[in-house]
Design an enzyme around this catalytic site. Sequence first.
Site, PDB file in Angstrom:
ATOM      1  N   LYS A  73     -11.955 -15.605  -3.460  1.00  0.00           N
ATOM      2  CA  LYS A  73     -12.513 -14.276  -3.167  1.00  0.00           C
ATOM      3  C   LYS A  73     -12.625 -13.526  -4.487  1.00  0.00           C
ATOM      4  O   LYS A  73     -11.707 -13.580  -5.308  1.00  0.00           O
ATOM      5  CB  LYS A  73     -11.584 -13.536  -2.192  1.00  0.00           C
ATOM      6  CG  LYS A  73     -12.149 -12.183  -1.754  1.00  0.00           C
ATOM      7  CD  LYS A  73     -11.352 -11.577  -0.608  1.00  0.00           C
ATOM      8  CE  LYS A  73     -10.145 -10.812  -1.097  1.00  0.00           C
ATOM      9  NZ  LYS A  73      -9.561  -9.938  -0.053  1.00  0.00           N
ATOM     10  N   ARG A 116      -7.627  -9.188   7.352  1.00  0.00           N
ATOM     11  CA  ARG A 116      -6.492 -10.054   7.007  1.00  0.00           C
ATOM     12  C   ARG A 116      -5.308  -9.235   6.490  1.00  0.00           C
ATOM     13  O   ARG A 116      -4.159  -9.614   6.659  1.00  0.00           O
ATOM     14  CB  ARG A 116      -6.909 -11.171   6.065  1.00  0.00           C
ATOM     15  CG  ARG A 116      -7.410 -10.823   4.666  1.00  0.00           C
ATOM     16  CD  ARG A 116      -6.380 -10.226   3.786  1.00  0.00           C
ATOM     17  NE  ARG A 116      -6.507 -10.569   2.405  1.00  0.00           N
ATOM     18  CZ  ARG A 116      -6.065  -9.814   1.409  1.00  0.00           C
ATOM     19  NH1 ARG A 116      -5.506  -8.639   1.634  1.00  0.00           N
ATOM     20  NH2 ARG A 116      -6.184 -10.229   0.160  1.00  0.00           N
ATOM     21  N   GLN A 144      -8.158   0.435   5.504  1.00  0.00           N
ATOM     22  CA  GLN A 144      -6.858  -0.170   5.802  1.00  0.00           C
ATOM     23  C   GLN A 144      -6.099   0.616   6.866  1.00  0.00           C
ATOM     24  O   GLN A 144      -5.419   0.030   7.711  1.00  0.00           O
ATOM     25  CB  GLN A 144      -6.015  -0.291   4.525  1.00  0.00           C
ATOM     26  CG  GLN A 144      -6.522  -1.333   3.553  1.00  0.00           C
ATOM     27  CD  GLN A 144      -6.570  -2.715   4.169  1.00  0.00           C
ATOM     28  OE1 GLN A 144      -5.775  -3.066   5.044  1.00  0.00           O
ATOM     29  NE2 GLN A 144      -7.511  -3.519   3.727  1.00  0.00           N
ATOM     30  N   ASP A 166      -3.812  12.047   5.406  1.00  0.00           N
ATOM     31  CA  ASP A 166      -4.794  11.710   4.371  1.00  0.00           C
ATOM     32  C   ASP A 166      -4.971  12.953   3.499  1.00  0.00           C
ATOM     33  O   ASP A 166      -4.905  14.076   4.005  1.00  0.00           O
ATOM     34  CB  ASP A 166      -6.134  11.311   5.015  1.00  0.00           C
ATOM     35  CG  ASP A 166      -7.029  10.533   4.044  1.00  0.00           C
ATOM     36  OD1 ASP A 166      -7.211   9.324   4.258  1.00  0.00           O
ATOM     37  OD2 ASP A 166      -7.529  11.154   3.070  1.00  0.00           O
ATOM     38  N   VAL A 167      -5.214  12.748   2.212  1.00  0.00           N
ATOM     39  CA  VAL A 167      -5.453  13.903   1.336  1.00  0.00           C
ATOM     40  C   VAL A 167      -6.782  14.580   1.683  1.00  0.00           C
ATOM     41  O   VAL A 167      -6.962  15.762   1.408  1.00  0.00           O
ATOM     42  CB  VAL A 167      -5.480  13.544  -0.172  1.00  0.00           C
ATOM     43  CG1 VAL A 167      -4.084  13.335  -0.718  1.00  0.00           C
ATOM     44  CG2 VAL A 167      -6.365  12.343  -0.452  1.00  0.00           C
ATOM     45  N   ASP A 234       3.575   0.376  -5.542  1.00  0.00           N
ATOM     46  CA  ASP A 234       4.687   1.321  -5.473  1.00  0.00           C
ATOM     47  C   ASP A 234       4.192   2.745  -5.706  1.00  0.00           C
ATOM     48  O   ASP A 234       4.916   3.587  -6.213  1.00  0.00           O
ATOM     49  CB  ASP A 234       5.769   0.944  -6.496  1.00  0.00           C
ATOM     50  CG  ASP A 234       5.182   0.705  -7.888  1.00  0.00           C
ATOM     51  OD1 ASP A 234       3.949   0.842  -8.057  1.00  0.00           O
ATOM     52  OD2 ASP A 234       5.954   0.373  -8.805  1.00  0.00           O
ATOM     53  N   LYS A 238       9.165   6.367  -3.848  1.00  0.00           N
ATOM     54  CA  LYS A 238      10.031   6.556  -5.019  1.00  0.00           C
ATOM     55  C   LYS A 238      10.953   5.347  -5.158  1.00  0.00           C
ATOM     56  O   LYS A 238      11.319   4.725  -4.149  1.00  0.00           O
ATOM     57  CB  LYS A 238      10.875   7.814  -4.831  1.00  0.00           C
ATOM     58  CG  LYS A 238      10.073   9.091  -4.951  1.00  0.00           C
ATOM     59  CD  LYS A 238      10.976  10.299  -5.083  1.00  0.00           C
ATOM     60  CE  LYS A 238      10.122  11.512  -5.389  1.00  0.00           C
ATOM     61  NZ  LYS A 238      10.898  12.701  -5.652  1.00  0.00           N
TER      62      LYS A 238
HETATM   63  N1  LIG Z   1      -2.110  -5.164  -0.294  1.00  0.00           N
HETATM   64  C1  LIG Z   1      -3.242  -5.602   0.177  1.00  0.00           C
HETATM   65  O1  LIG Z   1      -3.355  -6.726   0.653  1.00  0.00           O
HETATM   66  C2  LIG Z   1      -4.423  -4.687   0.156  1.00  0.00           C
HETATM   67  C3  LIG Z   1      -5.659  -5.113   0.657  1.00  0.00           C
HETATM   68  C4  LIG Z   1      -6.732  -4.228   0.662  1.00  0.00           C
HETATM   69  C5  LIG Z   1      -6.551  -2.944   0.178  1.00  0.00           C
HETATM   70  N2  LIG Z   1      -5.333  -2.589  -0.328  1.00  0.00           N
HETATM   71  C6  LIG Z   1      -5.111  -1.255  -0.859  1.00  0.00           C
HETATM   72  O2  LIG Z   1      -5.064  -0.348   0.234  1.00  0.00           O
HETATM   73  C7  LIG Z   1      -5.471   0.934  -0.230  1.00  0.00           C
HETATM   74  C8  LIG Z   1      -6.505   1.520   0.717  1.00  0.00           C
HETATM   75  O3  LIG Z   1      -7.686   0.727   0.707  1.00  0.00           O
HETATM   76  P1  LIG Z   1      -8.909   1.075   1.675  1.00  0.00           P
HETATM   77  O4  LIG Z   1      -9.857  -0.049   1.600  1.00  0.00           O
HETATM   78  O5  LIG Z   1      -8.367   1.516   2.981  1.00  0.00           O
HETATM   79  O6  LIG Z   1      -9.520   2.342   0.907  1.00  0.00           O
HETATM   80  P2  LIG Z   1     -10.421   3.497   1.529  1.00  0.00           P
HETATM   81  O7  LIG Z   1     -11.135   4.119   0.381  1.00  0.00           O
HETATM   82  O8  LIG Z   1     -11.198   2.977   2.682  1.00  0.00           O
HETATM   83  O9  LIG Z   1      -9.365   4.540   2.104  1.00  0.00           O
HETATM   84  C9  LIG Z   1      -8.423   5.213   1.310  1.00  0.00           C
HETATM   85  C10 LIG Z   1      -8.048   6.522   2.006  1.00  0.00           C
HETATM   86  O10 LIG Z   1      -6.929   7.069   1.327  1.00  0.00           O
HETATM   87  C11 LIG Z   1      -7.127   8.471   1.184  1.00  0.00           C
HETATM   88  N3  LIG Z   1      -6.249   8.926   0.119  1.00  0.00           N
HETATM   89  C12 LIG Z   1      -6.481   9.035  -1.227  1.00  0.00           C
HETATM   90  N4  LIG Z   1      -5.363   9.440  -1.852  1.00  0.00           N
HETATM   91  C13 LIG Z   1      -4.398   9.582  -0.888  1.00  0.00           C
HETATM   92  C14 LIG Z   1      -3.058   9.983  -0.897  1.00  0.00           C
HETATM   93  N5  LIG Z   1      -2.414  10.287  -2.010  1.00  0.00           N
HETATM   94  N6  LIG Z   1      -2.406  10.023   0.297  1.00  0.00           N
HETATM   95  C15 LIG Z   1      -3.029   9.725   1.457  1.00  0.00           C
HETATM   96  N7  LIG Z   1      -4.305   9.344   1.512  1.00  0.00           N
HETATM   97  C16 LIG Z   1      -4.973   9.269   0.360  1.00  0.00           C
HETATM   98  C17 LIG Z   1      -8.613   8.641   0.965  1.00  0.00           C
HETATM   99  O11 LIG Z   1      -9.025   9.960   1.252  1.00  0.00           O
HETATM  100  C18 LIG Z   1      -9.162   7.592   1.960  1.00  0.00           C
HETATM  101  O12 LIG Z   1      -9.352   8.140   3.242  1.00  0.00           O
HETATM  102  C19 LIG Z   1      -5.972   0.733  -1.657  1.00  0.00           C
HETATM  103  O13 LIG Z   1      -4.946   1.077  -2.550  1.00  0.00           O
HETATM  104  C20 LIG Z   1      -6.207  -0.748  -1.734  1.00  0.00           C
HETATM  105  O14 LIG Z   1      -6.111  -1.262  -3.045  1.00  0.00           O
HETATM  106  C21 LIG Z   1      -4.288  -3.420  -0.333  1.00  0.00           C
END
Ligand SMILES: NC(=O)c1ccc[n+]([C@@H]2O[C@H](COP(=O)([O-])OP(=O)(O)OC[C@H]3O[C@@H](n4cnc5c(N)ncnc54)[C@H](O)[C@@H]3O)[C@@H](O)[C@H]2O)c1
Length: 326
Positions: A73, A116, A144, A166-167, A234, A238
């Site tokens: 990927k 996934r 997510q 959400d912010v 992280d 904290k």
């Molecule tokens: N660990 C994994 O396997 C994995 C896989 C995919 C995505 N992720 C991570 O998950 C996170 C979310 O991804 P996504 O695709 O849902 O993104 P997204 O852009 O669809 O959604 C992110 C949301 O978070 C909000 N946001 C921004 N700052 C914030 C804060 N401080 N507190 C609360 N909300 C906040 C935004 O307004 C938005 O609604 C990213 O950090 C991404 O890298 C992790």
Amino acid sequence: MSSMGDILYLSRANIEGLKISTKDVIQIVEEAFLEKAAGRTEVPPKPGIHPQRNAFIHAMPACIPKMDSAGVKWVSGFPDNPKHSLPYVSGLLILNDSKTGFPICVMDCTWITAKRTGAATAVAAKHLAREDSRILGILGCGAQGRSNLEALSVTCRGLEEVRAYDVSEENLHEYVEEMTAKHGLKIVPAVSPRKAVENSDVVVTAGPIFKHPKPVIEASWFKKGGFACPLDFDSYWKAEAMHSVDKFCTDDVEQLRYYQQQGYFSGIPEVYADLSEVVSSKKLGRENSSERIMSMHLGLAIEDMATATLVYEKAKKLKVGTRLPL
Ligand SMILES: NC(=O)c1ccc[n+]([C@@H]2O[C@H](COP(=O)([O-])OP(=O)(O)OC[C@H]3O[C@@H](n4cnc5c(N)ncnc54)[C@H](O)[C@@H]3O)[C@@H](O)[C@H]2O)c1
């Protein structure tokens, strides 16, 4: 899988149209972790490039011989995209024929990445959350936030209420409306991260990832008996909150160590178990109703390749997608 001379191209709409169930994704992701526990997968830590600050494009190869699945990927996360009405995550996934190495399928990877990741959280929750978990805290109501709620509602059958933060007020409002209509659950907007964490039995943080985070979640907010699954490294928790948990797990120890070498995760506690060890019962999961447990998920390519196999097989069966010459 075998095919030579051409590849199957699957767009995001093609994949969404296959209507693969969340339950099936959870099941195949759990099987992938069992294969990993048996030492029968190959999944090196993902290398990445970083064209912008806090942005990434990762290469995620993996091979699961039992599923006849091999591929990579190539996925990006660009935090400024939403300002331009673009999704944070985009990318492609290539499946290869495991006998000839030939590429056999190229597909959009946004659906797979969302599903996934939710499935991996659900697999972890199955083994590490309390069975009577009732309240889910979601911080970050994007892709997510949606897929994790969907998957957890399959595994945590007693779920009644979601406290969402959400912010962005607009994103939060949309999430509450959409999730209320979709799931038969009470979806409550939380006014602060604290309100989403306190008293929640399961907590998923899915905000942005920062290399130099300014986390806010305190140890005292996280309920006794709670299970937490950070998806944003992280960035939200904290160090003292992570150190206060009874069991600190991760989806892949090798990958976590690799990221530590890159300067991430400087304040995490000792790892109790890799998720594959818990799923395969090599290590005990939850032992009582008062333990606080965290599983730090960085995202693993075996989850992608397992899910991609489901997608490819169903697309072939339903004759969905476009054949392209190699
Ligand atoms: N660990 C994994 O396997 C994995 C896989 C995919 C995505 N992720 C991570 O998950 C996170 C979310 O991804 P996504 O695709 O849902 O993104 P997204 O852009 O669809 O959604 C992110 C949301 O978070 C909000 N946001 C921004 N700052 C914030 C804060 N401080 N507190 C609360 N909300 C906040 C935004 O307004 C938005 O609604 C990213 O950090 C991404 O890298 C992790």
